[in-house]
Design an enzyme around this catalytic site. Sequence first.
Site, mmCIF file in Angstrom:
data_model
loop_
_atom_site.group_PDB
_atom_site.id
_atom_site.type_symbol
_atom_site.label_atom_id
_atom_site.label_comp_id
_atom_site.label_asym_id
_atom_site.label_seq_id
_atom_site.Cartn_x
_atom_site.Cartn_y
_atom_site.Cartn_z
ATOM 1 N N HIS A 155 0.815 -1.224 0.000
ATOM 2 C CA HIS A 155 0.000 0.000 0.000
ATOM 3 C C HIS A 155 0.848 1.272 0.000
ATOM 4 C CE1 HIS A 155 -2.168 -3.162 2.363
ATOM 5 N NE2 HIS A 155 -3.173 -2.832 1.568
ATOM 6 N N ASP A 205 32.996 -32.850 12.346
ATOM 7 C CA ASP A 205 33.137 -34.152 11.700
ATOM 8 C C ASP A 205 34.262 -34.175 10.651
ATOM 9 O OD1 ASP A 205 32.872 -36.541 10.394
ATOM 10 O OD2 ASP A 205 30.748 -36.337 9.982
ATOM 11 N N HIS A 250 34.268 -37.992 8.442
ATOM 12 C CA HIS A 250 33.641 -38.328 7.162
ATOM 13 C C HIS A 250 34.605 -38.136 5.998
ATOM 14 C CE1 HIS A 250 33.455 -33.994 6.534
ATOM 15 N NE2 HIS A 250 33.110 -34.215 5.295
ATOM 16 N N ASP A 270 29.110 -33.989 0.557
ATOM 17 C CA ASP A 270 28.592 -33.726 1.905
ATOM 18 C C ASP A 270 27.070 -33.732 1.932
ATOM 19 O OD1 ASP A 270 31.046 -33.391 3.212
ATOM 20 O OD2 ASP A 270 31.198 -31.301 2.576
#
Length: 454
Positions: free
Chosen positions: A106, A208, A211, A371
């Site tokens: 508006h 991590d 991994h 990943d």
Amino acid sequence: MDDKLNVRSLIDAEKGVVKPAIYTDQAIYELELERVFARSWLFLTHECLIPKAGDFFTTFMGEDPVIVVRQKDGSVAAFLNQCRHRGMKLCHAEEGNTRALTCPYHGWSYGLDGELKSVPLEEEAYRNALDKSKWGMRKVPRLAVYKGLIFGNWDESAPGLEDYLGDMAWYLDGFLDRREGGTEVVGGIHKWVIECNWKFAAEQFCSDQYHAPYTHGSAVQVLQPVATNKPDGAPLGEGQTDKPAWANGLGGVQFSGNGHGSAFFFTEKPDANVWVDGEVSTYFRETYAETEKRVGRVRALRLAGHNTMFPTLSWLNGTQTLRIWHPRGPNQIEVWAFCIADKAAPDSVKEALKKSHARAFGPAGFLEQDDSENWVEVQKVLRGHMAKQTEFCMQMGLGFEERRDDGIPGITNNTFAETAARGFYKRWADMMTAESWDEIDAMAGIELKEAANA
Ligand code: FES
Ligand code: FE
């Protein structure tokens, strides 16, 4: 829901046991928005992206859209990107320069300072009875800049940014303070969606390294030897190795503190985590002396590692990716990845960094895809009724935490550990159950004392 009861029944961070409902439950997610995202220091943008008065950058704090604006006096302010009339998103551009923020619905119009300046048909529609001074944009009450990175916090009672960072500042400095002049963002921001809970991504970058040899096995086989040899084919220097970082016998460290974490390998090479680009490798070797002078040998060489500042800001040295994991419900995140370069680097190096960053950690990057595939697949498994109720093990290195005497601060462990993951979830559970920052701080104190005495 009785949040205290349920959260503590879903996670025992000290013992390393997690129930997967924390990754899927909508009520947990709603509580996270309130208790984690509305009380933590969150990365908003880099100073270099809004250098001039009127420059703005739109982002999110949790799911709340916010706009960061450079003010006329050079200071920075941030506001909820929401019109106070009927709630429309005020600014739909990602970045730009403006003199006013006008709502597309508006037409209410706000100044750079967030004040409501004008409303259409003020006389006819509002009979001049609207008190505009009461309807300014909602301001983010706490802002702080750390070496070029701008952070915001909705909670006025939160600790200051440096206290919140604690020992994590030591690690952040190793990324941001390598050369005189600091850093800047190179190129655009990659933004994409991953169908996974935000904690999978944040936790992995926090903790991590386990991994890496397996998940990234193919990339390591093909590319790591290129990065660990001198690009011009010269023989390896003293102490250098052409083995991947985790196999070089030098070990590594994992750090945990205030929910933040870092996991990295020791290397003898300034370019150990560069992966593919010859020019970037040369740059890191040529600037090593300056970096060592500024941040010391460990951090100057500490390229082979990744980090998370709780809750959702992560970075990787070497490939220079800085990313935020914006939560989008319990099952989705929006990743925003920035390529960070030393401001003092030559343009050709910045260009090379941009490419090496995109190759490794852009949305189609060879490491990025390794990943995120894991996170997506875990999230899919968690659609199952039995899978959702089956506990996860987070006990790697449990009880072998230590404090080091070589200048590496905080609670540490071998790099192959889940100490930082346990610290991340301990902070998460503390924030989810605590009513105030005083309570959160008291809970953190207990962990540190216990760990130090272990
Ligand atoms: Fe913004 Fe109406 S919602 S002017
Ligand atoms: Fe990885």
